[in-house]
Write an enzyme that holds these catalytic residues in place. Sequence first.
Site, PDB file in Angstrom:
ATOM      1  N   ALA A   8       0.838  -1.202   0.000  1.00  0.00           N
ATOM      2  CA  ALA A   8       0.000   0.000   0.000  1.00  0.00           C
ATOM      3  C   ALA A   8       0.872   1.251   0.000  1.00  0.00           C
ATOM      4  O   ALA A   8       1.829   1.340   0.754  1.00  0.00           O
ATOM      5  CB  ALA A   8      -0.909   0.012   1.223  1.00  0.00           C
ATOM      6  N   CYS A   9       0.508   2.203  -0.853  1.00  0.00           N
ATOM      7  CA  CYS A   9       1.178   3.502  -0.870  1.00  0.00           C
ATOM      8  C   CYS A   9       0.128   4.591  -0.660  1.00  0.00           C
ATOM      9  O   CYS A   9      -1.066   4.311  -0.714  1.00  0.00           O
ATOM     10  CB  CYS A   9       1.965   3.710  -2.164  1.00  0.00           C
ATOM     11  SG  CYS A   9       0.974   3.936  -3.644  1.00  0.00           S
ATOM     12  N   PRO A  10       0.541   5.824  -0.427  1.00  0.00           N
ATOM     13  CA  PRO A  10      -0.428   6.887  -0.134  1.00  0.00           C
ATOM     14  C   PRO A  10      -1.524   7.062  -1.185  1.00  0.00           C
ATOM     15  O   PRO A  10      -2.678   7.275  -0.845  1.00  0.00           O
ATOM     16  CB  PRO A  10       0.430   8.143  -0.016  1.00  0.00           C
ATOM     17  CG  PRO A  10       1.753   7.628   0.441  1.00  0.00           C
ATOM     18  CD  PRO A  10       1.918   6.313  -0.272  1.00  0.00           C
ATOM     19  N   GLY A  12      -2.113   4.702  -3.568  1.00  0.00           N
ATOM     20  CA  GLY A  12      -2.631   3.367  -3.868  1.00  0.00           C
ATOM     21  C   GLY A  12      -2.641   3.027  -5.336  1.00  0.00           C
ATOM     22  O   GLY A  12      -3.460   2.243  -5.801  1.00  0.00           O
ATOM     23  N   THR A  16       2.125   0.795  -5.212  1.00  0.00           N
ATOM     24  CA  THR A  16       1.436  -0.371  -4.656  1.00  0.00           C
ATOM     25  C   THR A  16       1.572  -1.562  -5.593  1.00  0.00           C
ATOM     26  O   THR A  16       1.967  -2.655  -5.186  1.00  0.00           O
ATOM     27  CB  THR A  16      -0.054  -0.053  -4.413  1.00  0.00           C
ATOM     28  OG1 THR A  16      -0.145   0.995  -3.446  1.00  0.00           O
ATOM     29  CG2 THR A  16      -0.809  -1.274  -3.918  1.00  0.00           C
TER      30      THR A  16
END
Length: 101
Positions: A8-10, A12, A16
């Site tokens: 998950a990244c900020p 998404g 990700t």
Amino acid sequence: MFIVCVAACPTGVAHTYMAAEALEVKAKELGLEIKVETQGSMGAENEITPEDIARADAAIIAADVAINGVERFASLPKIECKVADPIKHGSALFEALTAEV
């Protein structure tokens, strides 16, 4: 060995999915079975089930944001890292996980 992962990244989006792909490629190279859940702007995809967790040997949480359902992995040895780590340091990540197990 069966490993469950969440990426998950900020936002998404890009990181990700890049992390998920890097985890899958490296696991295949090492002869490991893996399932990667992605969490992002489209919600959770390829969700890890209770059955997956019951048979898993370890977990990798590759995220730059808080993930939903992190408590699911409480019973497993796990490595938590930045979402870019599987992309940049895949071999080292799996070595650390193997040592943890």
